[in-house]
Design an enzyme around this catalytic site. Structure first.
Site, PDB file in Angstrom:
ATOM      1  N   LYS A   1       0.823  -1.211   0.000  1.00 11.65           N
ATOM      2  CA  LYS A   1       0.000   0.000   0.000  1.00 11.65           C
ATOM      3  C   LYS A   1       0.859   1.264   0.000  1.00 11.65           C
ATOM      4  O   LYS A   1       0.528   2.237  -0.670  1.00 11.65           O
ATOM      5  CB  LYS A   1      -0.924   0.003   1.214  1.00 11.65           C
ATOM      6  CG  LYS A   1      -1.799  -1.240   1.341  1.00 11.65           C
ATOM      7  CD  LYS A   1      -2.704  -1.392   0.158  1.00 11.65           C
ATOM      8  CE  LYS A   1      -3.699  -2.532   0.358  1.00 11.65           C
ATOM      9  NZ  LYS A   1      -4.559  -2.701  -0.817  1.00 11.65           N
TER      10      LYS A   1
ATOM     11  N   HIS B   1      -6.092   0.757  -6.938  1.00 11.24           N
ATOM     12  CA  HIS B   1      -6.432  -0.345  -6.029  1.00 11.24           C
ATOM     13  C   HIS B   1      -7.370  -1.291  -6.781  1.00 11.24           C
ATOM     14  O   HIS B   1      -8.569  -1.336  -6.505  1.00 11.24           O
ATOM     15  CB  HIS B   1      -7.107   0.251  -4.784  1.00 11.24           C
ATOM     16  CG  HIS B   1      -7.291  -0.706  -3.653  1.00 11.24           C
ATOM     17  ND1 HIS B   1      -8.259  -0.547  -2.695  1.00 11.24           N
ATOM     18  CD2 HIS B   1      -6.628  -1.839  -3.301  1.00 11.24           C
ATOM     19  CE1 HIS B   1      -8.184  -1.520  -1.806  1.00 11.24           C
ATOM     20  NE2 HIS B   1      -7.207  -2.325  -2.158  1.00 11.24           N
TER      21      HIS B   1
HETATM   22  C1  OXD Z   1      -5.382  -5.082   1.495  1.00 13.11           C
HETATM   23  C2  OXD Z   1      -6.298  -4.005   1.900  1.00 13.11           C
HETATM   24  O1  OXD Z   1      -4.686  -5.638   2.346  1.00 13.11           O
HETATM   25  O2  OXD Z   1      -6.861  -3.369   1.006  1.00 13.11           O
HETATM   26  O3  OXD Z   1      -5.336  -5.373   0.304  1.00 13.11           O
HETATM   27  O4  OXD Z   1      -6.473  -3.770   3.115  1.00 13.11           O
HETATM   28 MN    MN Z   2      -6.328  -3.947  -0.943  1.00 12.74          MN
END
Ligand code: OXD
Ligand code: MN
Length: 594
Positions: free
Chosen positions: A207, A227
């Site tokens: 992330k 995402h």
């Molecule tokens: C992940 C999230 O771990 O979006 O992919 O929290």
């Molecule tokens: Mn995720």
């Protein structure tokens, strides 16, 4: 030492001087290195070996009970100008942030090893890929990064060639929630994270790098870091259409990415290929299309609810060489979570004897980490240096009411509005209340490394002369009927929606115009072998105009919260849809009416 690596060496030395580790280990990513690390973690009790007959090379990690999810309230984007981070992020002045977090890093690695992890996000030879180096004192992080990224010698060689990399410094610190921060410095391409050993807080390639820092880089370089899962839909003619889909955390991206079509589809020759389940980097190609890579090399998926029925592909990849975090175990040391099977858990995620009175056996955000190649539907195109061309982008949320099964945006501008307006009921993937509706634009609320207003403008700007952009759709698998039950079976049956989407992309499927976009007629969906009553299908596709007018009022308030930076084009598009809805309302509500 090559001069290109001097900067890296200097930084490692500076960090070592600050954190005072007992030793520094440069990770080469080899199997022998991994074996030695695992052995040490097992000896220290950080990993527990699972049943070596049923689950060879599988290990369980139990995190600190206060460290079980991403911590959005402790995550900061530190830009010189607060407005560059925007109202969608927590902001801290960079100098203040460095001072605050460096004070926590001081001496924090005494008695520990500092691991240097060179990694590449994306196929190692891809021009779309980007490198980073994570410095961490967690061997668990090293083992996970080895599965989640291309880590080690080849990445270091690429860094040496290119000279640029994202710097990520991580320590588990004291695992104290009061001394926990996840800080991003996009202007410096760097990340500092302390106090958590969990998932997105600690595996900095995911992330922190591939979304927050990469989204910033993508804006300045003209691409998109999203995402999104990426899948390939193969039709009976053998043609493969690639689709990227954004859903908030824990809303079924992994299940959709690995979908197994219903029997009637399989018999006809349909197949789904998996490129990625969480992150997608897309770049406009010379041909005007968007070309996508999955920057990750593995899956860090939510375990609860994963079963032979919901995701047989995931289950098949989890019976060897996997790391489980915070799941329960059975009496014979097999991993277990709610929804997996009728087997009984013996110990819960905290290692206590299982008792129904102490809540779920597996933590609701318990995870598996596994190499992408272990997935039976893994597509070899995931290693393609140029990526795959995207035909459709799907946005989706978890909405019990109002939002139909699927609709198509009229054009790119409308699609950007649809993405920006996404709402979803919250899940256990982040700390905080579950089931509360929040706006989560493009499923990037927790992950966009800059002001959403500028991000929407960047999305709009992707439409340039000569661009052959994907069509944009919105789906909702989670609509419920008056009886409180889901209207749509979901999982493999989502194939029926994918078929319509792909058909729309090649002009072979019909649709009906509504103010919110284009919807299939019930008969446009291939329902062979599905036993959902017609009334439920009608309810799934029903447009409640008054409900949508209220929804657009709430979207308008949300967009207005970005102030003058919000692109005028998006404001106009919102006005356009709102007036279509008003014109469509059979009984306009007047002020003062009940
Ligand atoms: C992940 C999230 O771990 O979006 O992919 O929290
Ligand atoms: Mn995720």
């Amino acid at each position: 030492m090559s001069s290109k690596l001097e900067a890296l060496n200097r930084w490692v030395a500076e960090v070592a001087a600050l954190t005072e580790p007992d030793r520094v280990h440069w990770c080469d990513g080899s199997e022998s290195e991994n074996d030695a690390l695992i052995e040490r973690m097992v000896a220290a009790g950080d990993l527990i070996e699972l049943n070596s007959k049923t689950h060879p090379n599988c290990y369980l990690h139990r995190s600190h009970p206060s460290d079980v999810a991403r911590v959005e309230h402790l995550t900061f984007v530190c830009t010189s100008e607060p407005d560059d981070a925007g109202p969608n992020n927590n902001w801290m002045d960079p100098a203040q942030a460095h001072a605050k977090i460096d004070a926590l890093f001081a001496g924090c690695m005494r008695g520990r090893t500092l691991y240097v992890i060179p990694y590449c996000m994306g196929p190692i030879d891809s021009p779309l890929a980007r490198c980073g180096v994570e410095l961490t004192d967690s061997a668990y992080v090293v083992a996970n990064m080895r599965l989640m990224t291309r880590m080690g010698a080849a990445a270091l060689a690429r860094i040496e060639r290119e000279g640029t990399f994202v710097r990520g410094l991580h320590s588990t610190g004291e695992l104290d929630p009061h001394k926990r921060y996840i800080m991003h410095f996009p202007e410096e391409l760097s990340i500092k994270s302390i106090g958590s050993g969990y998932g997105g807080n600690a595996l900095l390639g995911k992330k922190c790098h591939a979304l927050r820092i990469a989204s910033w880089q993508a804006r300045s370089e003209g691409w998109l870091a999203e995402h999104m899962l990426i899948l390939g839909v193969q039709n009976p003619k053998g043609e493969i259409f690639y689709v990227a889909a954004a859903f908030p955390s824990a809303c079924g991206k992994t299940n959709l990415a690995m979908l197994i079509p219903p029997e009637s589809y399989r018999d006809a020759g349909w197949k789904i290929w998996t490129i990625g389940d969480d992150i997608c980097w897309m770049t406009p190609g010379a041909d005007g299309r968007l070309w996508a890579i999955n920057p990750e090399a593995g899956y860090f998926g939510v375990a609860p609810g994963t079963s032979a029925k919901t995701n047989a592909n995931a289950l098949a990849m989890l019976n060897h060489d996997a790391i489980f975090t915070n799941v329960a175990v059975t009496a014979d040391d097999a991993p277990w979570w709610e929804g997996l099977s009728d087997a009984k858990p013996a110990r819960d995620w905290q290692g206590r004897d299982y008792s129904a009175a102490s809540g779920p056996a597996a933590h609701p955000n318990s995870r598996f980490t596994v190499s992408a190649r272990q997935c039976p539907s893994w597509s070899p195109r995931a290693e393609d240096a140029q990526g795959v061309p995207i035909s459709a982008i799907i946005f989706g949320g978890r909405r019990e009411h109002l939002v139909p099964l699927v609709f198509e945006a009229r054009d790119w501008t409308h699609g950007v509005l649809v993405g920006a307006s996404m709402g979803s009921e919250t899940t256990a993937a982040a700390t905080g209340a579950v089931g509360v509706l929040r706006r989560d634009s493009m499923a990037m609320k927790p992950f966009c490394g800059y002001n959403f207003a500028d991000y929407f403008a960047h999305w709009l700007g992707i439409e340039r002369p000569g661009a052959k952009l994907p069509k944009i759709f919105h789906v909702n698998w989670f609509r419920k009927g008056d009886d409180g039950k889901f209207l749509w079976p979901g999982f493999g049956d989502n194939m029926r929606v994918l078929e319509w989407i792909v058909g729309r992309c090649c002009g072979s499927e019909d649709a009906v115009e509504t103010p919110i976009g284009l919807l299939p007629h019930v008969e446009d969906l291939n329902l062979t072998g599905l036993s959902v009553p017609a009334s439920r299908l009608d309810a799934l596709l029903h447009i409640d105009t008054e409900g949508w007018i209220a929804e657009y009022e709430s979207i308008g308030e949300y967009l207005a919260s970005f102030g003058a930076r919000l692109p005028a084009r998006l404001r106009e598009e919102h006005r356009r849809v709102s007036s279509l809805l008003a014109a469509d309302n059979p009984e306009p509500v007047t002020a003062g009416s009940p």
